[in-house]
Design a protein around this motif. Structure first.
Motif, PDB file in Angstrom:
ATOM      1  N   PRO A   2       0.835  -1.219   0.000  1.00  0.00           N
ATOM      2  CA  PRO A   2       0.000   0.000   0.000  1.00  0.00           C
ATOM      3  C   PRO A   2       0.864   1.263   0.000  1.00  0.00           C
ATOM      4  CG  PRO A   2      -0.742  -1.591   1.647  1.00  0.00           C
ATOM      5  CD  PRO A   2       0.536  -2.113   1.103  1.00  0.00           C
ATOM      6  N   ARG A   3       0.232   2.337  -0.543  1.00  0.00           N
ATOM      7  CA  ARG A   3       0.992   3.584  -0.669  1.00  0.00           C
ATOM      8  C   ARG A   3       1.463   4.106   0.685  1.00  0.00           C
ATOM      9  NH1 ARG A   3      -1.369   8.475  -4.139  1.00  0.00           N
ATOM     10  NH2 ARG A   3      -0.851   6.942  -5.757  1.00  0.00           N
ATOM     11  N   PHE A   4       0.573   4.007   1.721  1.00  0.00           N
ATOM     12  CA  PHE A   4       0.957   4.514   3.039  1.00  0.00           C
ATOM     13  C   PHE A   4       2.143   3.727   3.602  1.00  0.00           C
ATOM     14  CE2 PHE A   4       0.592   4.162   7.681  1.00  0.00           C
ATOM     15  CZ  PHE A   4       0.712   5.490   8.031  1.00  0.00           C
ATOM     16  N   THR A   5       2.097   2.396   3.432  1.00  0.00           N
ATOM     17  CA  THR A   5       3.206   1.561   3.926  1.00  0.00           C
ATOM     18  C   THR A   5       4.485   1.861   3.165  1.00  0.00           C
ATOM     19  OG1 THR A   5       1.592  -0.164   4.428  1.00  0.00           O
ATOM     20  CG2 THR A   5       3.907  -0.800   4.405  1.00  0.00           C
ATOM     21  N   SER A   6       4.349   2.080   1.857  1.00  0.00           N
ATOM     22  CA  SER A   6       5.533   2.395   1.060  1.00  0.00           C
ATOM     23  C   SER A   6       6.164   3.712   1.506  1.00  0.00           C
ATOM     24  CB  SER A   6       5.142   2.473  -0.418  1.00  0.00           C
ATOM     25  OG  SER A   6       6.242   2.857  -1.195  1.00  0.00           O
ATOM     26  N   ARG A   7       5.336   4.728   1.743  1.00  0.00           N
ATOM     27  CA  ARG A   7       5.872   6.012   2.200  1.00  0.00           C
ATOM     28  C   ARG A   7       6.533   5.876   3.566  1.00  0.00           C
ATOM     29  NH1 ARG A   7       1.181  10.471   0.699  1.00  0.00           N
ATOM     30  NH2 ARG A   7       1.483  10.452  -1.580  1.00  0.00           N
ATOM     31  N   LEU A   8       5.878   5.102   4.439  1.00  0.00           N
ATOM     32  CA  LEU A   8       6.441   4.912   5.782  1.00  0.00           C
ATOM     33  C   LEU A   8       7.789   4.214   5.717  1.00  0.00           C
ATOM     34  CD1 LEU A   8       5.785   5.349   8.781  1.00  0.00           C
ATOM     35  CD2 LEU A   8       4.825   3.024   8.813  1.00  0.00           C
ATOM     36  N   PHE A   9       7.896   3.226   4.827  1.00  0.00           N
ATOM     37  CA  PHE A   9       9.160   2.508   4.670  1.00  0.00           C
ATOM     38  C   PHE A   9      10.260   3.441   4.141  1.00  0.00           C
ATOM     39  CE2 PHE A   9      12.035   0.143   1.842  1.00  0.00           C
ATOM     40  CZ  PHE A   9      12.596  -0.724   2.770  1.00  0.00           C
ATOM     41  N   ARG A  11      10.413   6.721   4.325  1.00  0.00           N
ATOM     42  CA  ARG A  11      10.794   7.712   5.331  1.00  0.00           C
ATOM     43  C   ARG A  11      11.621   7.088   6.444  1.00  0.00           C
ATOM     44  NH1 ARG A  11       5.131  11.206   5.784  1.00  0.00           N
ATOM     45  NH2 ARG A  11       5.262  12.110   3.685  1.00  0.00           N
ATOM     46  N   GLY A  12      11.311   5.829   6.774  1.00  0.00           N
ATOM     47  CA  GLY A  12      12.121   5.140   7.772  1.00  0.00           C
ATOM     48  C   GLY A  12      13.555   4.948   7.313  1.00  0.00           C
ATOM     49  N   VAL A  13      13.716   4.561   6.035  1.00  0.00           N
ATOM     50  CA  VAL A  13      15.067   4.391   5.490  1.00  0.00           C
ATOM     51  C   VAL A  13      15.808   5.723   5.463  1.00  0.00           C
ATOM     52  CG1 VAL A  13      16.369   3.800   3.413  1.00  0.00           C
ATOM     53  CG2 VAL A  13      14.445   2.366   4.129  1.00  0.00           C
ATOM     54  N   LEU A  14      15.105   6.786   5.059  1.00  0.00           N
ATOM     55  CA  LEU A  14      15.737   8.108   5.030  1.00  0.00           C
ATOM     56  C   LEU A  14      16.123   8.568   6.431  1.00  0.00           C
ATOM     57  CD1 LEU A  14      13.497   9.943   2.406  1.00  0.00           C
ATOM     58  CD2 LEU A  14      15.799   9.046   2.077  1.00  0.00           C
ATOM     59  N   PHE A  15      15.259   8.286   7.404  1.00  0.00           N
ATOM     60  CA  PHE A  15      15.562   8.667   8.789  1.00  0.00           C
ATOM     61  C   PHE A  15      16.815   7.937   9.285  1.00  0.00           C
ATOM     62  CE2 PHE A  15      15.128   7.788  13.354  1.00  0.00           C
ATOM     63  CZ  PHE A  15      15.108   9.083  13.845  1.00  0.00           C
ATOM     64  N   LEU A  16      16.914   6.646   8.978  1.00  0.00           N
ATOM     65  CA  LEU A  16      18.103   5.891   9.381  1.00  0.00           C
ATOM     66  C   LEU A  16      19.354   6.455   8.705  1.00  0.00           C
ATOM     67  CD1 LEU A  16      16.754   2.215   9.348  1.00  0.00           C
ATOM     68  CD2 LEU A  16      17.257   3.653  11.325  1.00  0.00           C
ATOM     69  N   GLY A  17      19.199   6.865   7.445  1.00  0.00           N
ATOM     70  CA  GLY A  17      20.339   7.459   6.754  1.00  0.00           C
ATOM     71  C   GLY A  17      20.783   8.759   7.410  1.00  0.00           C
ATOM     72  N   VAL A  18      19.804   9.594   7.789  1.00  0.00           N
ATOM     73  CA  VAL A  18      20.138  10.851   8.473  1.00  0.00           C
ATOM     74  C   VAL A  18      20.846  10.574   9.790  1.00  0.00           C
ATOM     75  CG1 VAL A  18      19.149  12.866   9.602  1.00  0.00           C
ATOM     76  CG2 VAL A  18      18.306  12.160   7.369  1.00  0.00           C
ATOM     77  N   VAL A  19      20.317   9.619  10.563  1.00  0.00           N
ATOM     78  CA  VAL A  19      20.948   9.281  11.846  1.00  0.00           C
ATOM     79  C   VAL A  19      22.361   8.760  11.630  1.00  0.00           C
ATOM     80  CG1 VAL A  19      20.828   7.715  13.822  1.00  0.00           C
ATOM     81  CG2 VAL A  19      18.754   8.840  12.982  1.00  0.00           C
ATOM     82  N   TYR A  20      22.524   7.938  10.605  1.00  0.00           N
ATOM     83  CA  TYR A  20      23.848   7.354  10.321  1.00  0.00           C
ATOM     84  C   TYR A  20      24.888   8.451  10.046  1.00  0.00           C
ATOM     85  CZ  TYR A  20      27.463   4.759   7.811  1.00  0.00           C
ATOM     86  OH  TYR A  20      28.655   4.241   7.389  1.00  0.00           O
ATOM     87  N   PHE A  21      24.477   9.484   9.300  1.00  0.00           N
ATOM     88  CA  PHE A  21      25.435  10.531   8.954  1.00  0.00           C
ATOM     89  C   PHE A  21      25.618  11.550  10.086  1.00  0.00           C
ATOM     90  CE2 PHE A  21      24.429   9.094   4.622  1.00  0.00           C
ATOM     91  CZ  PHE A  21      25.716   8.950   4.133  1.00  0.00           C
TER      92      PHE A  21
END
Length: 278
Positions: A2-9, A11-21
């Motif tokens: 679903p679109r909502f799950t895809s967006r959540l996924f 954003r989660g990956v992007l958030f982890l990337g931000v935290v990593y850097f």
């Protein structure tokens, strides 16, 4: 999915990337507030009991008669001078490749593109031998001259000049009697401005973080850039040097942060324009 799950996924990956850097920057910030004894006895990602940031900064700036200030000034000279020169040369070369026809143009531009793939460290020893024969070892020119060459800058400047500078505008200027140098400096350069700022920023960061070339070509500590000086401090067999290196590293990234934040409006435009036109 679903679109909502895809967006959540996403954003989660992007958030982890931000935290990593951001974690290394956060660690650098917290570690620079600690004394040397607290570096290994307090939580690594949080502040210590004593907030010693100001003391550490004063200690770094006054150590060895203010040698770190000299290193920072050297880095500004190398990065600022080299980036300005690389930007102007890239703009001129890219403009020539985009607007003029001459024999061997395709082969020469292909060679420039191929040079992007070469590791910079591969060219250090040939440069050392060349500068040694010219008597330029242990001079600022041994670092500045190689920094003037930016194959990526030539590539980006050519794409920008080809797509952004209209041929009709250049022809109109020639009919009005303008020379080629005046056309380049007064018409082409302003139009290519955002892309050239991107070239300047990337060159500035690359030269600022350059380590191997100064280490090979510079013997005098008075000529070292900040990166090489901090490495020297860190390589000393004494644990007491750690807070000098950490606080010095924090100070050394401030000019880069200022450059990116103050020019982010322009370099983002330049990167986006180049990406679309490639």
């Amino acid at each position: 999915m679903p679109r909502f799950t895809s967006r959540l996924f996403i954003r989660g990956v992007l958030f982890l990337g931000v935290v990593y850097f951001l974690i290394p920057i956060w660690w650098l910030l917290t570690a620079s507030t600690k004394s040397s004894s607290e570096l290994f006895s307090s939580p690594p990602l949080w502040f210590g009991e004593d907030f010693a940031l100001l003391d550490n900064i004063v200690a770094v700036l006054t150590r060895q008669d203010g040698l770190f200030v000299r290193w920072m000034l050297n880095s500004l000279i190398y990065a600022g001078g080299g980036a300005i020169g690389a930007t102007l040369l890239s703009a001129a070369a890219g403009y020539v490749f985009a607007k003029y026809s001459f024999p061997g143009k395709g082969a020469l531009f292909g060679a420039i593109l191929a040079s992007i793939l070469l590791p910079a460290s591969l060219l250090v020893m040939p440069l050392y031998l060349l500068f040694s024969s010219l008597g330029m070892i242990n001079t600022m020119w041994a670092v500045i001259i190689p920094s003037l060459v930016s194959p990526f800058g030539v590539f980006l400047a050519r794409i920008t000049a080809q797509e952004s500078v209209p041929d009709d505008l250049l022809d109109a200027a020639r009919i009005d009697g303008a020379g080629e140098i005046r056309i380049f400096s007064t018409i082409a350069l302003p139009i290519m401005g955002p892309a050239l700022l991107t070239v300047f920023l990337f060159s500035f960061v690359g030269i600022w973080n350059n380590f191997f070339l100064p280490m090979v070509t510079l013997n005098d500590a008075e000529l070292w850039p900040a990166m090489l000086g901090l490495y020297f401090w860190g390589s000393q067999p004494s644990e007491l040097n750690y807070h000098f290196v950490i606080t010095g590293s924090l100070l050394s990234i401030i000019p880069l942060a200022i450059a990116f934040i103050s020019l982010q409006k322009y370099w983002r435009v330049g990167l986006t324009a180049g990406a679309v036109k490639i």
